[in-house]
Design an enzyme around this catalytic site. Structure first.
Site, PDB file in Angstrom:
ATOM      1  N   PHE A  59       6.697  -4.084  -8.444  1.00 60.79           N
ATOM      2  CA  PHE A  59       7.684  -3.450  -7.560  1.00 60.79           C
ATOM      3  C   PHE A  59       8.053  -2.042  -8.039  1.00 60.79           C
ATOM      4  O   PHE A  59       9.231  -1.657  -8.086  1.00 60.79           O
ATOM      5  CB  PHE A  59       8.968  -4.289  -7.444  1.00 60.79           C
ATOM      6  CG  PHE A  59       8.832  -5.587  -6.697  1.00 60.79           C
ATOM      7  CD1 PHE A  59       7.679  -5.919  -6.013  1.00 60.79           C
ATOM      8  CD2 PHE A  59       9.888  -6.490  -6.677  1.00 60.79           C
ATOM      9  CE1 PHE A  59       7.571  -7.122  -5.310  1.00 60.79           C
ATOM     10  CE2 PHE A  59       9.795  -7.693  -5.971  1.00 60.79           C
ATOM     11  CZ  PHE A  59       8.639  -8.014  -5.297  1.00 60.79           C
ATOM     12  N   LYS A  74       8.266 -13.780   3.171  1.00 57.01           N
ATOM     13  CA  LYS A  74       6.882 -13.734   2.712  1.00 57.01           C
ATOM     14  C   LYS A  74       6.695 -14.704   1.553  1.00 57.01           C
ATOM     15  O   LYS A  74       7.416 -14.641   0.556  1.00 57.01           O
ATOM     16  CB  LYS A  74       6.495 -12.321   2.269  1.00 57.01           C
ATOM     17  CG  LYS A  74       5.003 -12.170   1.949  1.00 57.01           C
ATOM     18  CD  LYS A  74       4.604 -10.716   1.819  1.00 57.01           C
ATOM     19  CE  LYS A  74       3.098 -10.574   1.638  1.00 57.01           C
ATOM     20  NZ  LYS A  74       2.676  -9.159   1.615  1.00 57.01           N
ATOM     21  N   THR A 131       7.041 -10.034 -10.782  1.00 58.21           N
ATOM     22  CA  THR A 131       8.421  -9.913 -11.237  1.00 58.21           C
ATOM     23  C   THR A 131       8.826 -11.264 -11.807  1.00 58.21           C
ATOM     24  O   THR A 131       8.730 -12.274 -11.121  1.00 58.21           O
ATOM     25  CB  THR A 131       9.360  -9.516 -10.082  1.00 58.21           C
ATOM     26  OG1 THR A 131       9.008  -8.210  -9.618  1.00 58.21           O
ATOM     27  CG2 THR A 131      10.808  -9.511 -10.529  1.00 58.21           C
ATOM     28  N   LEU A 157       0.830  -1.197   0.000  1.00 57.72           N
ATOM     29  CA  LEU A 157       0.000   0.000   0.000  1.00 57.72           C
ATOM     30  C   LEU A 157       0.869   1.252   0.000  1.00 57.72           C
ATOM     31  O   LEU A 157       0.568   2.218  -0.692  1.00 57.72           O
ATOM     32  CB  LEU A 157      -0.952  -0.009   1.189  1.00 57.72           C
ATOM     33  CG  LEU A 157      -2.077   1.031   1.132  1.00 57.72           C
ATOM     34  CD1 LEU A 157      -3.379   0.477   1.672  1.00 57.72           C
ATOM     35  CD2 LEU A 157      -1.701   2.302   1.878  1.00 57.72           C
ATOM     36  N   SER A 196       5.982 -12.397  -4.921  1.00 52.97           N
ATOM     37  CA  SER A 196       5.161 -11.615  -5.843  1.00 52.97           C
ATOM     38  C   SER A 196       5.131 -12.305  -7.203  1.00 52.97           C
ATOM     39  O   SER A 196       6.168 -12.719  -7.717  1.00 52.97           O
ATOM     40  CB  SER A 196       5.725 -10.207  -6.009  1.00 52.97           C
ATOM     41  OG  SER A 196       5.049  -9.541  -7.064  1.00 52.97           O
ATOM     42  N   THR A 249      -0.153 -14.835   3.533  1.00 54.30           N
ATOM     43  CA  THR A 249       0.540 -15.057   2.279  1.00 54.30           C
ATOM     44  C   THR A 249       0.464 -13.806   1.399  1.00 54.30           C
ATOM     45  O   THR A 249      -0.243 -12.849   1.708  1.00 54.30           O
ATOM     46  CB  THR A 249      -0.120 -16.195   1.459  1.00 54.30           C
ATOM     47  OG1 THR A 249      -1.476 -15.805   1.154  1.00 54.30           O
ATOM     48  CG2 THR A 249      -0.102 -17.503   2.209  1.00 54.30           C
ATOM     49  N   ASN A 250       1.160 -13.904   0.276  1.00 53.68           N
ATOM     50  CA  ASN A 250       1.078 -12.890  -0.778  1.00 53.68           C
ATOM     51  C   ASN A 250      -0.178 -13.137  -1.612  1.00 53.68           C
ATOM     52  O   ASN A 250      -1.063 -13.895  -1.221  1.00 53.68           O
ATOM     53  CB  ASN A 250       2.346 -12.966  -1.648  1.00 53.68           C
ATOM     54  CG  ASN A 250       2.768 -11.612  -2.192  1.00 53.68           C
ATOM     55  OD1 ASN A 250       1.936 -10.832  -2.656  1.00 53.68           O
ATOM     56  ND2 ASN A 250       4.054 -11.330  -2.136  1.00 53.68           N
ATOM     57  N   ASN A 256      -3.547  -7.026  -9.137  1.00 55.87           N
ATOM     58  CA  ASN A 256      -2.526  -6.034  -9.457  1.00 55.87           C
ATOM     59  C   ASN A 256      -1.337  -6.716 -10.116  1.00 55.87           C
ATOM     60  O   ASN A 256      -1.029  -7.874  -9.831  1.00 55.87           O
ATOM     61  CB  ASN A 256      -2.096  -5.270  -8.201  1.00 55.87           C
ATOM     62  CG  ASN A 256      -0.901  -5.892  -7.509  1.00 55.87           C
ATOM     63  OD1 ASN A 256       0.250  -5.653  -7.883  1.00 55.87           O
ATOM     64  ND2 ASN A 256      -1.168  -6.722  -6.484  1.00 55.87           N
TER      65      ASN A 256
END
Length: 343
Positions: A117, A222, A183, A66, A180, A250-251, A113
């Site tokens: 990064f 993470k 990437t 965020l 993530s 989690t992510n 999303n």
């Protein structure tokens, strides 16, 4: 204004998601500078929890993503969070993926999303953290670090070590983001060989930094919700082997079953919000069974109510983090979750 978020939300949802994001945060900054934000927000009761040697004023934190650059620390802290996680930051600035790169799915209370990064680089973030009143007053701030998109995956460890060196002095804890989906190849770092190499590099770097600064900063990892039981158990074992202090579960997810057929449901990126709740809870339960409380778990993913936050704790988490729930529920969710987790 803040207590009427449900009235403001239709207007915010009429805007592009990324535009609404920046507009909301800039207005929160303004309200904080005017000294009225805390008056508008019902603050959670003090409910300190000590995890990894850190005393968290309450168990509800802000998840990474965020505030990627630490531009809004004081405004976000005024909402009542027990701690903030800033980032993901990378060694060098990068623009992230092309726009549009954020999509709401209101029917499922979800968000997709593929930001990638996007950030101003770790050094700029460190300067902002130092300038924040929250940090200067001893507020708990975690720094979430990642690798630059242009860095080959086989050289990822060098980026993580560089970022870790930059944030070490100012971070309450450091989170290593290897999960993530935005990437290229990043999630490959969750595999045994690459993760072992990465954690070994970070362990050596932390020993060196601990000697330099005279303090051992907690290191968190993470992970994704899309791992099977064997993968989760393997990661848990490596956490113990390399003395990682906590795990964030989690992510976002790459699964699309919960949003199939919905507008934007097939967009590329990570899906967050309510659709990831069950997968996140299952990862937490699996970790809790394997770790046997040897390492704390921070639960994040699909918390849209106090009940959802309690489910994370019941599954084995010690703390929780929010992001997408704030988009759908507003700041009242923070106090609701804190009350649900109250001793």
């Amino acid at each position: 204004m803040i207590n009427r978020y449900s009235l403001l939300r239709p207007w915010l949802f009429s805007l592009d998601p990324e535009e609404a994001h920046h507009l909301t945060l800039s207005n929160l900054d303004r309200a904080e500078r005017w000294g009225i934000l805390r008056c508008l927000i019902k603050q959670p009761a003090a409910d300190p929890r000590t995890v990894c040697g850190i005393t968290f004023p309450n168990p509800v934190g802000l998840a990474a993503g965020l505030d990627k650059d630490g531009k809004h620390i004081d405004a976000l802290a005024a909402l009542g969070f027990g701690f903030l996680e800033i980032g993901t930051v990378t060694p060098k600035p990068q623009a992230g993926n092309p726009k549009p790169r954020m999509f709401r799915i209101p029917e499922a209370q979800g968000i997709i999303n593929r930001m990638g990064f996007n950030n101003d680089g770790v050094d700029a973030c460190v300067v902002r953290v130092r300038k924040s009143k929250f940090w200067q007053s001893g507020g708990v701030i975690g720094l979430n670090i990642g690798k630059n998109a242009t860095t080959p995956i086989e050289d990822a460890a060098s980026d993580y070590v560089t970022a870790m060196e930059a944030v070490y002095e100012i971070a309450s804890y450091i989170t290593v983001n290897i999960s993530s989906p935005n990437t290229q190849n990043l999630r490959a770092l969750q595999g045994e060989e690459m993760l072992r190499s990465l954690l070994g590099s970070l362990q050596l770097a932390r020993e060196r930094l601990s000697d330099r600064y005279g303090v051992r900063k907690p290191l968190f990892l993470k992970i994704a919700p899309d791992l099977d039981t064997n993968d989760i158990n393997l990661i848990a074992d490596l956490l113990l082997e390399f003395q990682i202090d906590a795990i964030i579960a989690t992510n976002t997810t790459i699964a699309r079953d919960a949003v199939q057929g919905m507008e934007y449901g097939s967009e590329a990126g990570g899906l967050s919000g309510a659709p990831v709740r069950n997968a996140s809870n299952q990862v937490i339960r699996t970790l809790n069974h394997r770790l046997q409380q040897q390492i704390p778990i921070i639960g994040v993913g699909g918390i849209m109510s106090g009940k959802d936050a309690k489910e994370k704790i019941d599954a084995g988490a010690s703390l929780v983090q929010l992001y997408s729930g704030l988009i759908y529920r507003g700041p009242d969710l923070i106090t609701e979750c804190a009350q649900a987790l109250g001793n």
